[in-house]
Design a protein around this motif. Structure first.
Motif, PDB file in Angstrom:
ATOM      1  N   GLN A 121       0.805  -1.220   0.000  1.00 32.31           N
ATOM      2  CA  GLN A 121       0.000   0.000   0.000  1.00 32.31           C
ATOM      3  C   GLN A 121       0.841   1.274   0.000  1.00 32.31           C
ATOM      4  OE1 GLN A 121      -3.567  -0.095   2.635  1.00 32.31           O
ATOM      5  NE2 GLN A 121      -2.885  -2.166   3.097  1.00 32.31           N
ATOM      6  N   CYS A 122       2.119   1.142   0.340  1.00 30.65           N
ATOM      7  CA  CYS A 122       3.000   2.316   0.381  1.00 30.65           C
ATOM      8  C   CYS A 122       4.109   2.227  -0.672  1.00 30.65           C
ATOM      9  CB  CYS A 122       3.622   2.459   1.778  1.00 30.65           C
ATOM     10  SG  CYS A 122       2.416   2.603   3.113  1.00 30.65           S
ATOM     11  N   ARG A 123       3.957   1.335  -1.640  1.00 35.36           N
ATOM     12  CA  ARG A 123       5.018   1.074  -2.614  1.00 35.36           C
ATOM     13  C   ARG A 123       5.454   2.351  -3.339  1.00 35.36           C
ATOM     14  NH1 ARG A 123       2.546  -2.544  -5.702  1.00 35.36           N
ATOM     15  NH2 ARG A 123       3.263  -4.315  -4.498  1.00 35.36           N
ATOM     16  N   GLY A 124       4.499   3.129  -3.816  1.00 31.06           N
ATOM     17  CA  GLY A 124       4.831   4.341  -4.559  1.00 31.06           C
ATOM     18  C   GLY A 124       5.558   5.361  -3.704  1.00 31.06           C
ATOM     19  N   TRP A 125       5.075   5.552  -2.476  1.00 29.53           N
ATOM     20  CA  TRP A 125       5.729   6.512  -1.581  1.00 29.53           C
ATOM     21  C   TRP A 125       7.151   6.062  -1.271  1.00 29.53           C
ATOM     22  CZ3 TRP A 125       8.280   6.942   2.938  1.00 29.53           C
ATOM     23  CH2 TRP A 125       8.400   8.226   3.498  1.00 29.53           C
ATOM     24  N   LEU A 126       7.339   4.789  -1.002  1.00 31.69           N
ATOM     25  CA  LEU A 126       8.677   4.278  -0.715  1.00 31.69           C
ATOM     26  C   LEU A 126       9.619   4.498  -1.899  1.00 31.69           C
ATOM     27  CD1 LEU A 126       7.696   0.910   1.011  1.00 31.69           C
ATOM     28  CD2 LEU A 126       8.780   2.878   2.137  1.00 31.69           C
ATOM     29  N   ARG A 127       9.121   4.217  -3.089  1.00 32.64           N
ATOM     30  CA  ARG A 127       9.943   4.381  -4.290  1.00 32.64           C
ATOM     31  C   ARG A 127      10.358   5.839  -4.475  1.00 32.64           C
ATOM     32  NH1 ARG A 127       6.312   2.980  -7.901  1.00 32.64           N
ATOM     33  NH2 ARG A 127       5.702   5.155  -8.161  1.00 32.64           N
ATOM     34  N   ASP A 128       9.448   6.766  -4.189  1.00 33.86           N
ATOM     35  CA  ASP A 128       9.727   8.181  -4.431  1.00 33.86           C
ATOM     36  C   ASP A 128      10.528   8.844  -3.316  1.00 33.86           C
ATOM     37  OD1 ASP A 128       8.271   7.922  -6.759  1.00 33.86           O
ATOM     38  OD2 ASP A 128       6.428   8.756  -5.901  1.00 33.86           O
ATOM     39  N   ASN A 129      10.435   8.318  -2.080  1.00 30.78           N
ATOM     40  CA  ASN A 129      11.025   9.022  -0.943  1.00 30.78           C
ATOM     41  C   ASN A 129      12.192   8.298  -0.274  1.00 30.78           C
ATOM     42  OD1 ASN A 129       9.054  11.463  -0.263  1.00 30.78           O
ATOM     43  ND2 ASN A 129       7.798   9.733  -0.913  1.00 30.78           N
ATOM     44  N   VAL A 130      12.221   6.951  -0.336  1.00 33.01           N
ATOM     45  CA  VAL A 130      13.358   6.214   0.232  1.00 33.01           C
ATOM     46  C   VAL A 130      13.776   5.104  -0.738  1.00 33.01           C
ATOM     47  CG1 VAL A 130      12.984   6.726   2.681  1.00 33.01           C
ATOM     48  CG2 VAL A 130      11.699   4.876   1.607  1.00 33.01           C
ATOM     49  N   PRO A 131      14.143   5.478  -1.964  1.00 38.61           N
ATOM     50  CA  PRO A 131      14.471   4.450  -2.968  1.00 38.61           C
ATOM     51  C   PRO A 131      15.669   3.605  -2.598  1.00 38.61           C
ATOM     52  CG  PRO A 131      15.143   6.628  -3.733  1.00 38.61           C
ATOM     53  CD  PRO A 131      14.337   6.840  -2.492  1.00 38.61           C
ATOM     54  N   GLN A 132      16.507   4.114  -1.703  1.00 36.78           N
ATOM     55  CA  GLN A 132      17.713   3.380  -1.304  1.00 36.78           C
ATOM     56  C   GLN A 132      17.426   2.330  -0.241  1.00 36.78           C
ATOM     57  OE1 GLN A 132      16.918   6.428  -0.325  1.00 36.78           O
ATOM     58  NE2 GLN A 132      16.990   6.318   1.912  1.00 36.78           N
ATOM     59  N   ALA A 133      16.231   2.326   0.321  1.00 31.11           N
ATOM     60  CA  ALA A 133      15.933   1.450   1.463  1.00 31.11           C
ATOM     61  C   ALA A 133      15.476   0.072   1.015  1.00 31.11           C
ATOM     62  CB  ALA A 133      14.866   2.083   2.347  1.00 31.11           C
ATOM     63  N   THR A 134      15.874  -0.937   1.766  1.00 30.04           N
ATOM     64  CA  THR A 134      15.405  -2.309   1.569  1.00 30.04           C
ATOM     65  C   THR A 134      14.218  -2.553   2.495  1.00 30.04           C
ATOM     66  OG1 THR A 134      17.615  -3.091   1.012  1.00 30.04           O
ATOM     67  CG2 THR A 134      16.011  -4.745   1.724  1.00 30.04           C
ATOM     68  N   VAL A 135      13.105  -3.030   1.934  1.00 32.05           N
ATOM     69  CA  VAL A 135      11.914  -3.321   2.735  1.00 32.05           C
ATOM     70  C   VAL A 135      11.982  -4.777   3.207  1.00 32.05           C
ATOM     71  CG1 VAL A 135       9.404  -3.434   2.763  1.00 32.05           C
ATOM     72  CG2 VAL A 135      10.564  -1.609   1.493  1.00 32.05           C
ATOM     73  N   VAL A 136      11.886  -4.984   4.515  1.00 29.73           N
ATOM     74  CA  VAL A 136      11.944  -6.320   5.112  1.00 29.73           C
ATOM     75  C   VAL A 136      10.560  -6.668   5.649  1.00 29.73           C
ATOM     76  CG1 VAL A 136      13.050  -7.791   6.823  1.00 29.73           C
ATOM     77  CG2 VAL A 136      14.342  -5.907   5.762  1.00 29.73           C
ATOM     78  N   GLU A 137      10.005  -7.785   5.198  1.00 23.72           N
ATOM     79  CA  GLU A 137       8.658  -8.167   5.604  1.00 23.72           C
ATOM     80  C   GLU A 137       8.655  -8.755   7.014  1.00 23.72           C
ATOM     81  OE1 GLU A 137       6.928 -10.746   2.704  1.00 23.72           O
ATOM     82  OE2 GLU A 137       6.747  -9.168   1.185  1.00 23.72           O
ATOM     83  N   VAL A 138       7.666  -8.329   7.819  1.00 29.92           N
ATOM     84  CA  VAL A 138       7.473  -8.851   9.172  1.00 29.92           C
ATOM     85  C   VAL A 138       6.009  -9.259   9.328  1.00 29.92           C
ATOM     86  CG1 VAL A 138       9.345  -7.503  10.180  1.00 29.92           C
ATOM     87  CG2 VAL A 138       7.058  -6.517  10.048  1.00 29.92           C
ATOM     88  N   LEU A 139       5.680  -9.866  10.483  1.00 30.49           N
ATOM     89  CA  LEU A 139       4.361 -10.478  10.656  1.00 30.49           C
ATOM     90  C   LEU A 139       3.220  -9.483  10.807  1.00 30.49           C
ATOM     91  CD1 LEU A 139       5.159 -13.491  13.006  1.00 30.49           C
ATOM     92  CD2 LEU A 139       4.430 -13.570  10.615  1.00 30.49           C
ATOM     93  N   SER A 140       3.482  -8.281  11.297  1.00 31.67           N
ATOM     94  CA  SER A 140       2.402  -7.325  11.532  1.00 31.67           C
ATOM     95  C   SER A 140       2.968  -5.913  11.577  1.00 31.67           C
ATOM     96  CB  SER A 140       1.695  -7.631  12.857  1.00 31.67           C
ATOM     97  OG  SER A 140       2.544  -7.353  13.950  1.00 31.67           O
ATOM     98  N   ASN A 141       2.052  -4.922  11.545  1.00 29.62           N
ATOM     99  CA  ASN A 141       2.467  -3.534  11.672  1.00 29.62           C
ATOM    100  C   ASN A 141       3.045  -3.270  13.065  1.00 29.62           C
ATOM    101  OD1 ASN A 141       1.449  -2.631   9.040  1.00 29.62           O
ATOM    102  ND2 ASN A 141      -0.565  -3.022   9.908  1.00 29.62           N
ATOM    103  N   GLY A 142       2.475  -3.941  14.080  1.00 33.00           N
ATOM    104  CA  GLY A 142       3.003  -3.792  15.431  1.00 33.00           C
ATOM    105  C   GLY A 142       4.401  -4.356  15.552  1.00 33.00           C
ATOM    106  N   ALA A 143       4.629  -5.498  14.886  1.00 32.33           N
ATOM    107  CA  ALA A 143       5.968  -6.095  14.901  1.00 32.33           C
ATOM    108  C   ALA A 143       6.971  -5.189  14.203  1.00 32.33           C
ATOM    109  CB  ALA A 143       5.931  -7.464  14.231  1.00 32.33           C
ATOM    110  N   ALA A 144       6.531  -4.504  13.154  1.00 38.54           N
ATOM    111  CA  ALA A 144       7.416  -3.565  12.457  1.00 38.54           C
ATOM    112  C   ALA A 144       7.836  -2.433  13.389  1.00 38.54           C
ATOM    113  CB  ALA A 144       6.710  -3.012  11.218  1.00 38.54           C
ATOM    114  N   ALA A 145       6.851  -1.872  14.111  1.00 40.25           N
ATOM    115  CA  ALA A 145       7.157  -0.782  15.037  1.00 40.25           C
ATOM    116  C   ALA A 145       8.097  -1.252  16.147  1.00 40.25           C
ATOM    117  CB  ALA A 145       5.860  -0.230  15.631  1.00 40.25           C
TER     118      ALA A 145
END
Length: 323
Positions: A121-145
């Motif tokens: 859901q945030c793919r476009g924003w990530l591409r435009d604002n933090v293109p250098q960042a690697t996205v790591v998948e986790v189990l939940s939004n709470g786990a990410a925080a």
């Protein structure tokens, strides 16, 4: 010597955790018994297992998102194992933030923890604002925080409540590509009598069809259509038996107590390999929907409860020779 009364059992409700997720936020909008205890569960299967084991009254789990689609794990877990039913749904606006342990420039963010649906859901924003960042998948939004708070990752995509709970610094707000994104949650309990019909209800089913029968899915849709039952969602999932075997998850407008829905269920029971009833419950109004708005169309001619009752009485008269 008088005995002290046994302490009352505190009702327990679980949600997809950890703390600070949209699921917790959604559960807190549900009217619950006084002194109810809210506990996070590490995963959807563990949340539902707590209900099956009698360790919780119900579990609040994500069902689908308006952008990311259905939560396959939830559908699979509800349909398999000992029976469970949906007794309520909650629709919640999704407002993602990018948060970190300390203030930092977006250019310095190298790793971002995110639930797969949040990342989509945030793919476009990530591409435009933090293109250098690697996205790591986790189990939940709470786990990410939580992972960002521990310093495991530079930042996290999470709910505002998750950033607050974990004392994170919000680097950017409203980062979802679609600002009107909604997530639908289901409150799932052990089998029980469905809530009384409200006139604006949803009935959910899991339907298994014979894969080797021509027109099997069409026969399912026909059983609904000829009785005026409106199909609002259909989702197919593999059964895990072999390639080509699917279960279809259906959401229909109406309640099992209504005549047309009851007859449709009987028809599906006749033509399908198996039908699992997943609940009849009030439809949740979407945020911003006017109180007067009702997406429920009137039943087609001949499909009201009165029409079914009259036709049944007519048939009985014929059988009795009373023409």
């Amino acid at each position: 010597m008088s005995r002290r009364p046994a302490p009352r059992r505190v009702p327990r409700y679980v949600y997809l955790g950890p703390e600070g997720t949209f699921a917790e936020q959604a559960l807190r909008t549900v009217p619950l018994p006084p002194r109810a205890r809210l506990d996070p569960a590490p995963s959807v299967p563990e949340a539902l297992d707590a209900v099956r084991a009698g360790e919780a009254e119900a579990a609040l789990v994500p069902l689908e998102n308006s952008i990311g689609g259905a939560e396959g794990v939830t559908l699979d877990e509800i349909a398999n194992g000992s029976p469970l039913v949906i007794i309520r749904e909650v629709v919640l606006p999704v407002n993602f933030v990018l948060a970190a342990r300390t203030e930092r420039a977006l250019a310095d963010v190298r790793t971002v923890a995110a639930h797969p649906n949040a990342a989509r859901q945030c793919r476009g924003w990530l591409r435009d604002n933090v293109p250098q960042a690697t996205v790591v998948e986790v189990l939940s939004n709470g786990a990410a925080a939580a992972a960002a708070a521990e310093g495991t990752y530079d930042a996290a995509i999470c709910a505002p409540i998750g950033a607050t709970r974990n004392k994170l610094v919000v680097l950017a707000e409203e980062i979802a590509d679609h600002k009107d994104s909604l997530t639908r949650f289901a409150l799932v309990a052990r089998p029980q009598k469905p809530p009384e019909p409200t006139g604006d209800d949803v009935t959910s089913l899991a339907v298994y069809i014979a894969a080797d029968r021509v027109g099997a899915l069409l026969s399912v849709l026909t059983e609904l259509a000829v009785r005026g039952v409106n199909l609002t969602r259909i989702e197919s999932r593999p059964t895990g038996e072999r390639l080509g075997r699917y279960v279809f998850f259906l959401d229909c407008t109406g309640h099992v107590a209504q005549a047309r829905m009851g007859e449709a269920l009987q028809g599906l029971h006749r033509v399908c390999a198996e039908v699992k009833f997943l609940g009849s419950y009030p439809r949740a109004r979407h945020p911003g929907e006017p109180p007067s708005a009702s997406p429920v169309p009137p039943p087609p001619p001949g499909t009201s409860d009165e029409d079914f009752a009259e036709s049944a009485a007519w048939l009985e008269r014929l059988r009795a020779g009373d023409f």
